[in-house]
Design an enzyme around this catalytic site. Structure first.
Site, PDB file in Angstrom:
ATOM      1  N   HIS B 141       0.781  -1.242   0.000  1.00 32.20           N
ATOM      2  CA  HIS B 141       0.000   0.000   0.000  1.00 32.20           C
ATOM      3  C   HIS B 141       0.812   1.292   0.000  1.00 32.20           C
ATOM      4  CE1 HIS B 141      -3.202  -2.761   0.677  1.00 32.20           C
ATOM      5  NE2 HIS B 141      -4.030  -1.975   1.302  1.00 32.20           N
ATOM      6  N   HIS B 193      -2.954  -1.482  -4.543  1.00 37.00           N
ATOM      7  CA  HIS B 193      -4.268  -0.912  -4.241  1.00 37.00           C
ATOM      8  C   HIS B 193      -4.347   0.418  -4.976  1.00 37.00           C
ATOM      9  CE1 HIS B 193      -7.820   0.589  -2.366  1.00 37.00           C
ATOM     10  NE2 HIS B 193      -7.838  -0.263  -1.355  1.00 37.00           N
ATOM     11  N   GLU B 324     -13.280  -9.081  -0.315  1.00 36.14           N
ATOM     12  CA  GLU B 324     -13.879  -7.753  -0.212  1.00 36.14           C
ATOM     13  C   GLU B 324     -14.332  -7.300  -1.593  1.00 36.14           C
ATOM     14  OE1 GLU B 324     -12.149  -5.626   3.577  1.00 36.14           O
ATOM     15  OE2 GLU B 324     -10.794  -5.321   1.899  1.00 36.14           O
ATOM     16  N   CYS B 342     -16.933   1.774   1.673  1.00 35.38           N
ATOM     17  CA  CYS B 342     -15.953   2.402   0.786  1.00 35.38           C
ATOM     18  C   CYS B 342     -16.227   2.105  -0.687  1.00 35.38           C
ATOM     19  CB  CYS B 342     -14.545   1.907   1.114  1.00 35.38           C
ATOM     20  SG  CYS B 342     -13.833   2.651   2.577  1.00 35.38           S
ATOM     21  N   CYS B 408     -10.967   2.222   7.100  1.00 34.07           N
ATOM     22  CA  CYS B 408     -11.013   2.987   5.854  1.00 34.07           C
ATOM     23  C   CYS B 408     -12.358   3.664   5.650  1.00 34.07           C
ATOM     24  CB  CYS B 408     -10.708   2.070   4.668  1.00 34.07           C
ATOM     25  SG  CYS B 408     -11.663   0.550   4.652  1.00 34.07           S
ATOM     26  N   CYS B 409     -13.446   3.015   6.107  1.00 32.51           N
ATOM     27  CA  CYS B 409     -14.780   3.496   5.735  1.00 32.51           C
ATOM     28  C   CYS B 409     -15.193   4.797   6.411  1.00 32.51           C
ATOM     29  CB  CYS B 409     -15.813   2.409   5.984  1.00 32.51           C
ATOM     30  SG  CYS B 409     -15.546   0.923   4.995  1.00 32.51           S
TER      31      CYS B 409
END
Lengths: 649, 649
Positions: B141, B193, B324, B342, B408-409
């Site tokens: 990432h 990502h 996911e 997300c 993250c959301c």
């Protein structure tokens, strides 16, 4: 050597040697079981190394179930061999076979040679991990293996009269009776995987020795007492009793193995389904043998719990793969149903014992449901492919396999089929009872006179059963016939005269009279196609309907329809007819009718719209559930959407 | 500094500073977002240590995601901080706040201090695992973090005019442009990502520097080329490229991150849903900025795939928790729906860019669906509890949480809400377009004259929208209004005169005329309660119906009905009415009607029977899906059983 202890049994099974099964339904299945499955299973046991393991030559063979697991399938190889011997013994009882008998004798010789000087017998904990012997009954199945070995030894003795195997096992049991018990210095314990309890009852019945019954009762009584044996055992190993077995979701410690509280206080079927069935079977046996009323009540409570909230329409139980067992009330998922074949086999065991204990045909009804559906689903018609879990819905990716790292199911179905004759009839105090309708014969004695009893039927495809006796001189006794609850309007005649069935009780009609060889009994069990609904609390089947005819539950397979199965909707009240198709799947009755199907043709590229799907009519064909996945791979569904065309009130 | 490159955009968002949102629906939500969520998220970042991590003091802090995993949440803490700064920047743009600005400046100072002499910036791979810097872009990432930091820097510069953060990020990007690229000695790679691609477009638009656009295009063009970069990268680490990322079921290698083949050849939305949305957003941007027709066609193909086969009615996507992300066509499970918050936020991003690229209101329709349903579901009305995954059915065991190991959301919803003004309007070549109906105002210029445009509406609870202009002298320009596809019969009048909508195209009506302050435009979007059906290929919704009113999808919660939700069946054609309830959940329109419910009362102890369940009538109340799980915990369902009372043809 026959059943000296069973004081309070309403029905006693006939010896296998006294029963033949030769109708169109069972003859080929039992033949395949004996001539294909039995040798196939032996080959598989050889292939994986289970036979060689009897030689106790230590080898670097340790295959964990899961990476990092301390449990290996080898730990229950002894039980797999035992179930094979038990199956072979039943085959020998009905079909003597010198080669097969020699094959068993050779195994018995190895088993005897592998028995330790103190009486202990376990190939894994002798050859591979002797340092761990008798240290972890919670996880490692030593008593479970012993149980299956006892069952095998009992069956082999009953089939052949040979006692070598029995002797080995009695020595082992005497050793175990020293290890486990209430006295100081003994382990106050019980099995992690129950099985030995029911085996000990069998051993006691065969030998007439009450001590084995007492040993079984000790295990049942000790189970669930606090402090928990498995906690103590873990501490003795220097471990904290913090295994994941302690809880599954909201479960109490050791619910997984039904050891969370004393058996007489239990009223919910919990945990690993096979373990539960084996234990409850022993409890029913003990209730009968010992006249133990509180154990009988526990059995009845557990039965009511299972059958009113937790049982699949196929007679399967234990929806969850996670614990191979039970979840919550009314939780009956279809596509993820575990419904292990062994659990349904275990339900047959328990149901038979409840029937024999109580005389109530409700137990036979469920025994029959499990047998014709979830149990038979466990083995393909070729006898060489198996289902371990038995979902009621498949999206096309579930298929029968030839072997499994935990191969408990194939020999379990096989030993049940090989001993099926023992489930069909029951001796009563004053006669004979018919539990299952199946063409063939049964021999028994009335007042010293041999009687042969014949059934002629196309069951389960037709409900007509013709019954007659072969006996030299007329004799007075009672013929008890089960009246299945699935049948709304049974008809019975004796010599053409209708018998009033209005006072039938406990699921049976009892005909007491003087019977002669001229008598003709005809039972008619009309079997229209029935729509079956489940209790509204079952979320997974809301708005759905299943099809059943007689004891047979149907499913729809992709092979028979050309649309995705979820698109089918069965109009309530529309005609459904059964037709026997001799060429299909060895000859089966299929169910045909019309269904509505949603037309995907007019949706263009849209995924959502406000206009309802357009429906068109298609033809529906359903086949017996037990026979699924034997044609082109594809989807399968037991529960179909139902369309209610009129206002439902 | 405004958008020098966007040659082919049909709509250009207005700057946040030019838009107010102050209606009954949005005002409280945006206020909570700014005054509750924003400080709450900062507290959480402090609590977990993400703020302290900026100080680069190495500490023995390494918390794997899963036991044995080499990935830790710390690896994306930089992105969490970046999203917080981005949100704060949007808040500062609409609500100047010296304390908040000082708080951001302090973070920017730490970020500047943590930047390495070569320009590199990553707290984890500087302080904790510097030996692993830039060695595993597949899993770790670094470019993802860089992307979010760029977005934050762009937003902060746009809000405050300060360039310190932007300078740091431009240095970092120049460093990265040395690392990645087509030349010998460079890594021919791209992000594991995706995220940085869309950030680079923003950076390019802000700075006017085309090189950032080219860098984004390089990442897009390189992606999916063989030999795979992630294989090469693994070999450079001395590993075999045998990660589990190589396949999920039947997936191709690297489908998980959309890197299985070149983007211009892709026509299926696959893999991790958030990554896909971010990447497609950048592709749409690049198609617009570069006039890249094949990239635009790829976007359109992917959009059609998503919206015709893979999208939840709530605007959610990515049904599977396993990756996911995406599974197979028409696979839309409800109770196991992952539908990450997300991913829906990402769909809003992509849809806006497709709208701006094509001018087609179909994209706005789905942007609106995602926004009012799956996105808003992601944050509770108190602004402090969140959903990461957004199932469409719950059995009572699913609840909002305050934090997550992969947080993250929450900041993703928060930054979207804080920047919502940017989604409501679009400048066109000759006027202004209204994409979303929401009370408030927009300021823009026509021929050098400032115009303020007002919307007054109770949307989404009512479909009436009053529009007027404030401008000194009349001016000729085009007012474009979206006509949502969910509305069957929109009505539009200008100064009381009906406008013919029959020639509306691309989901818009375009009104070109001389507008003055006296003009009154009134749009009426009748919003009856609609039953929504899904394509018959969706197995999980067969026989089910959803309720929608305007853009709002409804659900039934246990709090409003007193029976298990699976027992409810909605008769087709029965009346359903919407009522505004000011006291409920901050004021919402609920849907009421009658439903049939199966009566469990007459089943006795039986689990199965042949008589259909008896049905009785009960009252139904449905609430907006986005607001669920804010009252007593309980079951929830979006898709309800439907009962068809008459023959459907």
């Amino acid at each position: 050597m026959t059943d000296p202890l069973n004081n309070s049994l309403r029905f006693t099974p006939l010896p296998l040697q006294s029963v033949t099964l030769d109708d169109r339904f069972w003859r080929p299945r039992l033949e395949v079981n004996r001539t294909a499955t039995l040798p196939f299973l032996y080959e598989q046991l050889e292939r994986v190394g289970a036979i060689d393991a009897l030689d106790l030559r230590p080898r670097p063979l340790r295959v964990p179930c899961h990476p990092g697991s301390a449990v290996t399938p080898q730990m229950w190889w002894d039980s797999d061999i035992a179930k094979w011997i038990e199956t072979a013994a039943y085959a020998l009882a009905t079909h003597p076979d010198a080669a097969l008998e020699a094959q068993v004798d050779a195994l018995v010789e190895k088993i005897a040679a592998a028995q330790q000087p103190d009486g202990y017998f376990n190939t894994f904990f002798t050859a591979i991990e002797s340092q761990n012997r008798l240290t972890n009954e919670r996880d490692w199945h030593e008593l479970y293996n012993a149980g299956h070995l006892i069952e095998a030894a009992v069956a082999y003795t009953q089939a052949t009269g040979k006692t070598a195997f029995l002797d080995v096992m009695e020595r082992y049991i005497r050793f175990l009776m020293g290890v486990y018990g209430p006295h100081p210095g003994q382990k106050h314990g019980y099995p992690g995987h129950e099985e030995i309890e029911l085996a000990l009852v069998k051993l006691s019945r065969l030998t007439g020795k009450r001590e084995y019954l007492e040993f079984a009762r000790y295990f049942v009584d000790e189970r669930g007492r606090q402090p928990y044996f498995f906690d103590e055992e873990a501490r003795a190993r220097g471990e904290e009793p913090s295994s994941e077995l302690l809880s599954h979701g909201d479960a109490l410690p050791y619910e997984y193995m039904q050891a969370h509280k004393p058996m007489r206080e239990q009223d919910k079927v919990v945990g690993h389904a096979v373990r539960a069935m084996y234990l409850y079977s022993a409890m029913a046996d003990l209730a009968a043998e010992l006249g133990d009323e509180s154990l009988r009540q526990a059995c009845e409570r557990l039965w009511a719990d299972l059958t009113s909230r937790r049982l699949y329409v196929t007679g399967g139980l234990g929806p969850s793969a996670h614990n191979e067992g039970m979840t919550t009330n009314y939780d009956l998922p279809n596509d993820t149903a575990y419904a292990e074949t062994c659990a349904a086999v275990g339900l047959v065991f328990w149901a038979q014992r409840m029937l024999n204990l109580t005389g109530d045909g409700q137990y036979t009804d469920l025994m029959e449901r499990a047998l014709y559906n979830n149990v038979l689903s466990g083995v393909a018609q070729d006898g060489r492919r198996f289902f371990y879990d038995n979902p009621l819905e498949s999206h096309g990716d579930k298929h029968r396999w030839e072997w499994h790292s935990c191969p408990c199911c194939p020999p379990n179905v096989s030993r049940l089929l090989a001993s099926l004759g023992g489930y069909v009839y029951g001796r009563t105090a004053d006669g004979i009872a018919v539990h299952l309708y199946a063409g063939g014969s049964a021999r028994f004695e009335v007042e010293g006179q041999p009687v042969t009893f014949y059934q002629r039927t196309e069951y389960p495809w037709e409900g007509k059963v013709e019954l007659e006796f072969d006996l030299e001189r007329p004799a007075r006794f009672t013929l008890s016939l089960r009246l299945p609850r699935w049948c709304r309007d049974p008809k019975l005649s004796v010599n053409g005269e209708a018998v009033d069935l209005s006072d039938a009780r406990d699921g049976h009609v009892h005909l007491t009279r003087e019977w002669s060889a001229q008598d003709r009994v005809e039972l008619n069990l009309p079997m229209p196609v029935e729509r079956v609904y489940v209790h509204p609390n079952v979320r997974q089947d809301a708005g759905l309907v299943a099809l059943q005819r007689g004891p047979v539950v149907y499913c729809v397979e992709e092979a028979d329809v050309d649309v995705p199965l979820h698109q089918l909707a069965l109009p309530r009240g529309a005609d459904l007819t059964a037709t026997f198709e001799p060429e299909l799947l060895g000859g089966v009755s299929v169910v045909r009718g019309e269904a509505e199907v949603e037309e995907p043709g007019d949706w263009g590229g849209t995924l959502y719209r406000t206009a309802p799907p357009r429906q068109i009519t298609t033809s529906l064909c359903a086949v017996p559930y037990a026979l699924w996945d034997q044609r082109e791979p594809g989807e399968m569904r037991v529960w179909l959407r139902e369309e209610v065309r009129e206002a439902p009130r």
